[in-house]
Design an enzyme around this catalytic site. Structure first.
Site, short mmCIF file in Angstrom:
data_model
loop_
_atom_site.label_atom_id
_atom_site.label_comp_id
_atom_site.label_asym_id
_atom_site.label_seq_id
_atom_site.Cartn_x
_atom_site.Cartn_y
_atom_site.Cartn_z
N ARG A 1 0.81 -1.21 0.00
CA ARG A 1 0.00 0.00 0.00
C ARG A 1 0.85 1.27 0.00
NH1 ARG A 1 -0.32 -4.76 1.32
NH2 ARG A 1 0.17 -4.29 3.49
N CYS B 1 -5.46 -3.08 8.73
CA CYS B 1 -4.34 -2.45 8.04
C CYS B 1 -4.68 -0.98 7.90
CB CYS B 1 -4.09 -3.07 6.66
SG CYS B 1 -2.88 -2.17 5.67
N LYS C 1 7.20 -7.32 10.08
CA LYS C 1 6.77 -8.07 8.89
C LYS C 1 7.70 -9.25 8.60
CE LYS C 1 4.19 -4.41 6.51
NZ LYS C 1 2.92 -5.15 6.41
N THR D 1 -2.95 1.56 6.38
CA THR D 1 -2.69 2.19 5.08
C THR D 1 -3.75 1.82 4.06
OG1 THR D 1 -0.34 1.96 5.64
CG2 THR D 1 -0.87 2.70 3.42
N THR E 1 2.92 4.00 8.75
CA THR E 1 3.76 3.86 7.57
C THR E 1 3.91 5.21 6.89
OG1 THR E 1 1.93 3.41 6.06
CG2 THR E 1 2.90 1.51 7.20
N CYS F 1 -0.24 1.93 12.67
CA CYS F 1 0.10 0.86 11.72
C CYS F 1 -0.07 -0.41 12.50
CB CYS F 1 1.54 1.00 11.22
SG CYS F 1 2.17 -0.48 10.39
#
Length: 239
Positions: free
Chosen positions: A50, A84, A168, A86, A128, A198
């Site tokens: 994203r 999520c 991640k 974003t 992010t 985030c």
């Protein structure tokens, strides 16, 4: 299935989606299996990045997001939660593609701030680069009277973006140091609370000592919003 089956559009990233499901379970007032929220997780890590899309260096994630929504519709879900932050930059396109309500993570975070007694005033937001560039929290929280500060460009490059990448990569314990340092920097500049905007960031922050100021875990906030949708009677009784 009833219209109180929750659809979870996940995989962005997979660990954040799994944590959302864990929080959904732990936070639901329940005495037995049947008291929990029926939920279907669509975890598709193939959704294009994203932040890269927002920065013009990657493909548009909207088609993949809509594909997941179609799958959740077909499964009989009555609303959609997206763990999520974003991805909420494409919420207008997603809402245009479905009749189902989509719970908004920024609205959930605002409710969590109010629940912690954090009224209008300065707050920090971590996220992010894509989330911050879109102004999702700056615009959304400003409407509630909050004044939003975000990490500096140097803090993003040295602390926040690498910290998110560590989560991640399943290196969660290593992510605590940089993410906690970025949060402390916001508090030092006057933020009365820090929104972890985030869904990887709460995982990293929780992997070490607790921070000495209020934070909003947006995974938890979204899970609570989902419970309020799925079990309005229980939410009213708890209030």
């Amino acid at each position: 299935m009833t219209d109180r089956v929750l659809g979870v559009l996940g995989g962005m990233g997979p660990l954040a989606s799994a944590e959302f499901m864990r929080q959904l379970t732990l936070l639901t007032p329940a005495e037995r299996d049947q008291d929990h929220v029926p939920a279907i997780l669509w975890s598709d890590p193939r959704v294009p990045d994203r932040t890269a899309a927002r920065q013009g260096s990657g493909p548009d994630p909207l088609p993949a997001l809509v594909r997941g929504i179609r799958g959740l519709e077909a499964a009989g879900c009555g609303a959609i939660a997206i763990p999520c932050n974003t991805a909420h930059g494409w919420i207008d396109g997603m809402r245009a593609a479905t009749r189902l309500p989509i719970l908004h993570i920024v609205e959930a975070a605002a409710e969590a701030l109010r629940g912690q007694g954090i009224g209008p005033g300065p707050v920090g937001v971590m996220g992010t680069a894509g989330t911050l560039a879109m102004g999702l929290y700056q615009d959304g929280l400003r409407d509630g009277g909050w004044e939003v500060s975000v990490p500096t460009g140097e803090e993003m490059a040295r602390l926040v973006t690498p910290g998110i990448a560590l989560v991640k990569a399943n290196r969660v314990a290593e992510s605590h140091g940089p993410l906690a340092e970025a949060a402390r920097a916001l508090a030092a500049r006057g933020a009365r609370a820090v929104v972890l905007g985030c869904t990887e960031i709460p995982l990293g922050v929780a992997a070490g000592p607790a921070l000495p100021f209020p934070v909003v875990d947006t995974i938890e906030a979204l899970a609570r919003a989902a419970i309020r949708w799925a079990k309005p009677e229980a939410a009213r009784a708890a209030a």
